[in-house]
Design a protein around this motif. Structure first.
Motif, mmCIF file in Angstrom:
data_model
loop_
_atom_site.group_PDB
_atom_site.id
_atom_site.type_symbol
_atom_site.label_atom_id
_atom_site.label_comp_id
_atom_site.label_asym_id
_atom_site.label_seq_id
_atom_site.Cartn_x
_atom_site.Cartn_y
_atom_site.Cartn_z
ATOM 1 N N LEU A 128 -19.991 16.098 31.366
ATOM 2 C CA LEU A 128 -19.259 16.593 32.540
ATOM 3 C C LEU A 128 -19.051 15.507 33.594
ATOM 4 O O LEU A 128 -18.676 15.788 34.720
ATOM 5 C CB LEU A 128 -20.006 17.785 33.155
ATOM 6 C CG LEU A 128 -20.186 19.006 32.241
ATOM 7 C CD1 LEU A 128 -20.907 20.123 32.978
ATOM 8 C CD2 LEU A 128 -18.854 19.499 31.713
ATOM 9 N N VAL A 136 -30.162 21.943 36.346
ATOM 10 C CA VAL A 136 -29.457 22.159 35.084
ATOM 11 C C VAL A 136 -30.397 22.783 34.048
ATOM 12 O O VAL A 136 -30.051 23.760 33.379
ATOM 13 C CB VAL A 136 -28.872 20.830 34.559
ATOM 14 C CG1 VAL A 136 -28.264 21.037 33.165
ATOM 15 C CG2 VAL A 136 -27.804 20.308 35.519
ATOM 16 N N ARG A 140 -20.074 21.723 40.367
ATOM 17 C CA ARG A 140 -20.048 21.159 39.020
ATOM 18 C C ARG A 140 -21.450 21.171 38.394
ATOM 19 O O ARG A 140 -21.604 21.429 37.196
ATOM 20 C CB ARG A 140 -19.463 19.750 39.064
ATOM 21 C CG ARG A 140 -17.963 19.760 39.374
ATOM 22 C CD ARG A 140 -17.503 18.469 39.994
ATOM 23 N NE ARG A 140 -17.608 17.339 39.097
ATOM 24 C CZ ARG A 140 -17.637 16.068 39.501
ATOM 25 N NH1 ARG A 140 -17.580 15.786 40.804
ATOM 26 N NH2 ARG A 140 -17.730 15.090 38.627
ATOM 27 N N ALA A 173 -22.742 23.058 34.971
ATOM 28 C CA ALA A 173 -23.607 22.454 33.945
ATOM 29 C C ALA A 173 -24.824 23.341 33.700
ATOM 30 O O ALA A 173 -25.245 23.547 32.553
ATOM 31 C CB ALA A 173 -24.034 21.053 34.380
ATOM 32 N N LEU A 186 -25.440 17.183 28.935
ATOM 33 C CA LEU A 186 -24.453 17.967 29.688
ATOM 34 C C LEU A 186 -23.934 17.187 30.886
ATOM 35 O O LEU A 186 -22.730 17.163 31.157
ATOM 36 C CB LEU A 186 -25.082 19.281 30.156
ATOM 37 C CG LEU A 186 -25.084 20.443 29.171
ATOM 38 C CD1 LEU A 186 -25.941 21.579 29.694
ATOM 39 C CD2 LEU A 186 -23.662 20.930 28.913
ATOM 40 N N LEU A 187 -24.828 16.558 31.608
ATOM 41 C CA LEU A 187 -24.418 15.777 32.773
ATOM 42 C C LEU A 187 -23.475 14.655 32.362
ATOM 43 O O LEU A 187 -22.509 14.350 33.075
ATOM 44 C CB LEU A 187 -25.644 15.221 33.495
ATOM 45 C CG LEU A 187 -26.503 16.261 34.221
ATOM 46 C CD1 LEU A 187 -27.802 15.637 34.711
ATOM 47 C CD2 LEU A 187 -25.742 16.873 35.394
#
Length: 266
Positions: free
Chosen positions: A132, A103, A152, A156, A128-129
């Motif tokens: 999401l 990421v 996914r 991210a 972000l993790l």
């Protein structure tokens, strides 16, 4: 910023063959577009022009206010995120990386980390993790993830650089129903972050509520472009896909069925 993307009379030729012909298209603020068409319809060529990897043979292009021929394309690309199933070709390199490092690498547009990482970078990746719903993957290596989880995580990664425009090129290819829906759920978070979305697919059922407009291509020409409810009709989709189809809507998503009659000849 008004127009996110502007194509005026854009054509692109390769080896004497016209791949895109007289494309007029604009993407406005707060619009999120799907691009639909058969293989060979010109979708990839159009994306390559948007990202500045191909220059039109004719016509004028502006992306995020940058007029082609008057702008620094490498700088422009830093404002565009890109996720595609074609990124799977980097799996051998990514497999050795942790989810967090992958990421963070999105900030530098690199496969692997080769620059100094700040505390702020780590905090942003973790945020972000979380947003999401990927917290449970922290610390895991990429090779241990399912295909859906990998896609996914790559989304991210694309969001790490705060792109103004995110292109998702067939992100659900090869995914099962559950994994597909988990990827599609992310559209809600993407549009919340003032990020404009281009979603490329063969499957109209992937056009969730957040997708507002659709551009339909056939043989390098635009068949229709506009609000998705207006252009995703039986007749227009049948012409686009060169076969008779019908469309129904459920929960503001379109679903396609192929009619039993013989293939149309347009």
């Amino acid at each position: 910023m008004g127009e996110i993307i502007s194509f005026k009379a854009v054509s692109w030729r390769r080896n004497g063959q016209e791949i895109l012909s007289n494309i007029h298209w604009s993407m406005e603020q707060d619009e999120h577009w799907a691009i639909l068409g058969l293989n060979g319809s010109g979708k990839t060529s159009l994306l390559n022009i948007v990202t500045g990897y191909q220059f039109p043979t004719a016509g004028e292009v502006a992306v995020l206010g940058n007029v082609f021929g008057k702008t620094n394309l490498p700088e422009l690309r830093r404002e565009i995120g890109f996720v595609s199933s074609s990124l799977d070709r980097f799996s051998n390199s990514l497999n050795h990386e942790t989810v967090e490092d992958i990421v963070i690498s999105g900030k530098f547009a690199s496969i692997g980390l080769y620059e100094e990482v700040s505390v702020e970078d780590v905090e942003k990746a973790e945020s972000l993790l979380t947003s999401l719903r990927l917290d449970y993957l922290k610390g895991k290596h990429f090779r241990l993830l399912s295909q859906g989880e990998k896609r996914r995580v790559l989304i991210a990664r694309a969001l790490m650089s705060n792109p103004k425009l995110l292109i998702l090129d067939e992100p659900c290819t090869g995914l099962d129903v559950l994994s597909r829906e988990e990827v599609l759920f992310l559209m809600k978070e993407i549009v919340k972050n003032n990020c404009h979305l281009i979603y490329v697919t063969h499957h109209i059922e992937e056009l969730v509520e957040e997708i507002t407009h659709a551009l339909l291509l056939r043989d390098g020409r635009i068949i229709a472009a506009g609000p998705k409810r207006e252009v995703l009709t039986d007749d227009i989709l049948s012409e686009t896909f060169k076969t008779p189809v019908s469309v129904r809507w459920e929960e503001n998503r379109p679903w396609l069925a192929v009619k039993k009659e013989s293939i149309l000849r347009f």
